[in-house]
Enzyme design. Structure first.
Site: not given
Length: 345
Positions: A238-240
């Site tokens: 996922g993002h980050n």
């Protein structure tokens, strides 16, 4: 492969060989399938029975291993590493010559090194740089301002979105998507709006990512996969998310947004990590675990907990039916006894 005399292979490996000096190795195979002129190996004692019954002409094993006849033992300190070197010797990777397919579309400001291999139906966006000896297989789409490092391999039909940074010797499997928009929303005027993802993805040197994986770009910053990490097929990042160096992740795992994975973590298949938590360096996560809070050590279960606690719980669960029967018998026995009201004392 070209057949090789076993004495020549032994010299290459620095191995001890006391068997037939005229044996010629014609191939490699698992213990259970190897024939009289094939090479196999025993690195895990769980396969000792297969070694004893194997028909392999030569077996890489530690010197003095009782399960391998001395006349067929190629003695080495590390059979797994020796088998890797043997396979690379006998089946060397095919070296691709530099090539740029006429069916590829390269934007005017993109730079493709002359030594790179670029297959058919590839698109490469403006400002992108493809490094020395990189291999871009058929059907790959690479966006704008992407950097692909030296010796990187991007397999068929992968998608690399804008501004992604891919290090040297990275391998990205078929159908994988790097740098897509993440699953992040914010309430605006009573409606859920997808938060703009203006960050990027950095894949450091020597990372391998399998087939059909997804790595989302950061919202404002960077999603990062650290040097030397290996991700199996069908994995979502996922993002980050920040994945450290030397991390090993088996198939069908998922990392929720902004989770942090320390160096050297090992993760079994179908495990999941919740968002905004940290996994300490060196943690081992069992298959199918659901990691809901920050953790370290060896963990397993759903929700994941320390492995020794999970094993105790599983042991108790195995006896649950017996315990229910015993409790039911005790309740039945107690129900027939006259009660005593302690308030009357």
């Amino acid at each position: 492969m070209t057949p090789i005399p076993v004495v020549q292979l032994a010299a290459f490996l620095g191995a001890e060989w006391n068997g037939d000096p005229d044996l010629v190795i014609t191939g490699v195979a698992p213990l259970a399938e190897a024939g009289a002129t094939e090479l196999s190996f025993l690195a895990d004692p769980r396969f000792a029975a297969e070694a004893r019954s194997s028909e392999a002409g030569a077996i890489l094993a530690r010197p003095g291993t009782p399960d391998v006849p001395s006349a067929r033992c190629l003695g080495v300190p590390d059979p797994g590493a020796a088998m890797y070197r043997s396979v690379m010797l006998l089946h060397p990777p095919t070296a691709l010559e530099s090539f740029l397919s006429p069916q590829t579309i390269v934007a005017s400001t993109a730079k493709v090194d002359k030594s790179a291999y670029v297959g058919a139906f590839v698109t490469i966006g403006n400002g992108t740089a493809i490094g020395e000896r990189a291999v871009i297989r058929d059907g790959v789409r690479i966006g704008e301002e992407v950097h692909v490092g030296a010796g990187a391999v991007i397999e068929e039909n992968a998608v690399i979105h804008d501004r992604v940074q891919i290090g040297d010797r990275v391998r990205i499997g078929p159908g994988t998507v790097i740098g897509s928009v993440g699953f992040g929303f914010v309430a605006v005027d009573g409606q859920q709006k997808r938060f703009p993802h203006v960050g990027t993805v950095v894949i450091e040197d020597d990372v391998e990512i399998g087939a059909n994986c997804t790595v989302d770009r950061g919202t404002l910053g960077t999603t990062r996969i650290g040097r030397g990490s290996k991700l199996d097929n069908l994995i979502h990042v996922g993002h980050n998310v920040q994945i450290g160096k030397g991390v090993f992740v088996a198939a069908q795992c998922g990392f929720s947004g902004s989770s942090r994975i320390g160096d050297g973590v090992q993760m079994g298949g179908q495990a999941g990590v919740a968002g905004h938590i940290s996994i300490a360096a060196g943690t081992r996560i069992g298959a199918k675990s659901g990691v809901m809070k920050s953790a370290s050590g060896s963990i397993a279960g759903h929700p994941a907990r320390q492995l020794i606690q999970q094993r105790r719980a599983e042991t108790h669960l195995m006896h649950l039916e017996e315990l229910v029967s015993r409790v039911s018998a005790l309740e039945k026995a107690l129900s027939g006894r006259p009660g005593k009201n302690h308030l009357e004392d």
